[in-house]
Scaffold this motif. Structure first.
Motif, short mmCIF file in Angstrom:
data_model
loop_
_atom_site.label_atom_id
_atom_site.label_comp_id
_atom_site.label_asym_id
_atom_site.label_seq_id
_atom_site.Cartn_x
_atom_site.Cartn_y
_atom_site.Cartn_z
N ASP A 1 0.84 -1.20 0.00
CA ASP A 1 0.00 0.00 0.00
C ASP A 1 0.88 1.25 0.00
O ASP A 1 1.60 1.48 0.97
CB ASP A 1 -0.89 0.00 1.24
CG ASP A 1 -1.84 1.19 1.29
OD1 ASP A 1 -2.42 1.50 0.23
OD2 ASP A 1 -1.99 1.79 2.36
N PRO A 2 0.89 2.04 -1.10
CA PRO A 2 0.14 1.82 -2.34
C PRO A 2 0.59 0.51 -3.00
O PRO A 2 1.72 0.07 -2.79
CB PRO A 2 0.53 3.02 -3.21
CG PRO A 2 1.06 4.05 -2.26
CD PRO A 2 1.70 3.28 -1.15
N ILE A 3 -0.29 -0.06 -3.78
CA ILE A 3 0.02 -1.35 -4.40
C ILE A 3 1.22 -1.22 -5.32
O ILE A 3 1.30 -0.32 -6.15
CB ILE A 3 -1.22 -1.90 -5.14
CG1 ILE A 3 -0.97 -3.35 -5.58
CG2 ILE A 3 -1.64 -1.00 -6.31
CD1 ILE A 3 -2.22 -4.09 -5.98
N ASN A 4 2.21 -2.11 -5.14
CA ASN A 4 3.44 -1.99 -5.92
C ASN A 4 3.34 -2.72 -7.27
O ASN A 4 2.36 -3.42 -7.54
CB ASN A 4 4.65 -2.48 -5.11
CG ASN A 4 4.57 -3.96 -4.74
OD1 ASN A 4 4.04 -4.78 -5.48
ND2 ASN A 4 5.08 -4.29 -3.56
N ILE B 1 -1.66 -9.61 -10.22
CA ILE B 1 -3.09 -9.51 -10.47
C ILE B 1 -3.37 -9.59 -11.97
O ILE B 1 -4.27 -10.33 -12.41
CB ILE B 1 -3.65 -8.19 -9.89
CG1 ILE B 1 -3.64 -8.24 -8.36
CG2 ILE B 1 -5.08 -7.93 -10.38
CD1 ILE B 1 -3.92 -6.91 -7.70
N GLN B 2 -2.60 -8.84 -12.76
CA GLN B 2 -2.81 -8.82 -14.20
C GLN B 2 -2.61 -10.23 -14.80
O GLN B 2 -3.37 -10.65 -15.67
CB GLN B 2 -1.84 -7.83 -14.87
CG GLN B 2 -2.03 -6.38 -14.44
CD GLN B 2 -3.26 -5.72 -15.03
OE1 GLN B 2 -3.98 -6.31 -15.82
NE2 GLN B 2 -3.53 -4.48 -14.63
N GLN B 3 -1.61 -10.95 -14.30
CA GLN B 3 -1.36 -12.30 -14.80
C GLN B 3 -2.49 -13.24 -14.41
O GLN B 3 -2.95 -14.06 -15.23
CB GLN B 3 -0.03 -12.83 -14.25
CG GLN B 3 0.41 -14.15 -14.86
CD GLN B 3 0.54 -14.09 -16.36
OE1 GLN B 3 1.24 -13.23 -16.90
NE2 GLN B 3 -0.15 -14.98 -17.08
N SER C 1 -2.09 4.68 -7.57
CA SER C 1 -0.84 5.20 -6.98
C SER C 1 -1.01 5.74 -5.56
O SER C 1 -0.04 6.09 -4.90
CB SER C 1 -0.27 6.31 -7.87
OG SER C 1 -1.17 7.40 -7.94
N SER C 2 -2.25 5.78 -5.07
CA SER C 2 -2.51 6.36 -3.75
C SER C 2 -2.50 5.30 -2.65
O SER C 2 -2.69 4.12 -2.90
CB SER C 2 -3.85 7.09 -3.76
OG SER C 2 -4.90 6.18 -4.05
N SER C 3 -2.31 5.76 -1.43
CA SER C 3 -2.35 4.88 -0.27
C SER C 3 -3.78 4.80 0.27
O SER C 3 -4.65 5.60 -0.12
CB SER C 3 -1.44 5.43 0.83
OG SER C 3 -1.97 6.66 1.32
N VAL D 1 -9.27 -0.22 -5.87
CA VAL D 1 -7.99 -0.44 -6.54
C VAL D 1 -8.07 -1.72 -7.38
O VAL D 1 -7.63 -1.76 -8.53
CB VAL D 1 -6.83 -0.52 -5.53
CG1 VAL D 1 -5.51 -0.81 -6.24
CG2 VAL D 1 -6.72 0.78 -4.74
N MET D 2 -8.65 -2.76 -6.80
CA MET D 2 -8.81 -4.03 -7.53
C MET D 2 -9.74 -3.84 -8.73
O MET D 2 -9.47 -4.32 -9.83
CB MET D 2 -9.39 -5.11 -6.61
CG MET D 2 -8.57 -5.39 -5.37
SD MET D 2 -6.93 -6.08 -5.72
CE MET D 2 -5.92 -4.62 -5.48
N ALA D 3 -10.84 -3.11 -8.50
CA ALA D 3 -11.79 -2.86 -9.59
C ALA D 3 -11.14 -2.06 -10.71
O ALA D 3 -11.40 -2.31 -11.89
CB ALA D 3 -13.01 -2.12 -9.04
#
Length: 301
Positions: free
Chosen positions: A170-173, A180-182, A245-247, A266-268
């Motif tokens: 967090d923020p997601i690196n 996630i994309q994979q 990019s946000s926390s 963020v996931m959505a």
């Protein structure tokens, strides 16, 4: 005649009551509660006791409202969290015994069909479109045009499941984003094939996260009174970059971002970005009509 629908989602329970006047449906009452039935569900595939209790208490409150409106014609549908949980049937039994509400556990195929029926009512479908309904447990995709449902499928890649499985920074690196994309790419192979064949031009987001995107971009929009709205592709891209990019703390302070979605958005967003980029779609619409409206449609005389 009054009819009602309850949608027991992985994150949120919804109640909607409508008056049927001829061919028209007039919404007379609408509410939701952030029950978080799917809290920690990926660990042991169980609805945990606290979530179980929250769900039953919510249904008791819904029953009081239904009784005040003298509702007889009701359909309550449970989706990903209940159908995948080992104790999902126990929840259905408790709902009947303690809240007096009978629940139908619907499969992903029926869920996608009902979402399509709801979105169709909104008028959002124009030309080849891909409907996307991001839930907590599952995400449904429906390829369609104004006349036909061409293809539909439900995937277990809801925002809560992705968050529980991959949201480790967090923020997601970049590493977590790539994982996630994979994972999403591996899951959506059949969707990629059908989209390469039909080439949808518009992504229609069904309620949920897309209502959040729309309200953050267009604060003047009254979500409660509209059925559909255009979302600027460029404005969405800017918002997506900001959200990713946000926390957590920074997102919590953003206007029109409800507490339940502060992290799941963020996931959505990552899921939406994948679909837009992979299938070369640059038109985005919101449909505020979703599964609930599809269920109401199925109850009409």
């Amino acid at each position: 005649m009054k009819i009602a629908a309850i949608d027991l989602g992985t994150n949120t329970f919804h109640l909607i009551i409508a008056e049927q006047n001829g061919t028209e449906l007039e919404i007379i009452y609408k509410t939701n509660q952030p029950v978080k039935l799917g809290e920690d569900i990926t660990k042991d595939n169980l609805i945990i006791p606290a979530a179980f209790e929250r769900g039953i208490n919510c249904l008791k409150q819904f029953k009081e409202e239904l009784d005040q409106h003298h509702i007889v014609n009701l359909k309550a549908t449970a989706t990903s969290a209940v159908r995948s949980a080992i104790n999902g049937q126990d929840f259905v039994t408790a709902a009947k015994a303690e809240a007096g509400i009978e629940i139908d556990i619907i499969d992903g195929d029926e869920e996608a069909q009902l979402i399509y029926e709801g979105v169709k009512l909104s008028g959002a479908i124009t030309g080849k479109s891909l409907i996307m309904d991001i839930g907590g447990g599952s995400t449904e995709f429906i390829l369609c045009d104004e006349e036909n449902l061409i293809w539909k499928k439900s995937y277990n890649i809801g925002a809560a499941r992705l968050m529980q499985g991959f949201f480790k920074s967090d923020p997601i690196n970049e590493i977590d984003q790539q994982k996630i994309q994979q994972h999403v790419a591996n899951e959506l192979k059949a969707l990629k094939v059908i989209c390469e064949e039909y080439k949808p031009e518009t992504l229609i987001g069904s309620a949920g996260a897309f209502e959040t995107f729309a309200q953050m971009l267009l604060p003047e929009l009254d979500i409660k009174t509209i059925s559909t709205a255009e979302i600027s592709f460029a404005a969405y891209q800017n918002l997506a970059t900001k959200l990713i990019s946000s926390s957590h703390q920074e997102r919590a302070k953003m206007d029109n971002l409800i507490p339940l979605r502060v992290d799941m958005i963020v996931m959505a967003t990552l899921l939406t970005n994948y679909v837009l980029n992979e299938f070369n779609i640059n038109n985005i619409k919101l449909s505020t009509y979703d599964l609930k409206m599809g269920v109401l449609q199925s109850l009409r005389d």
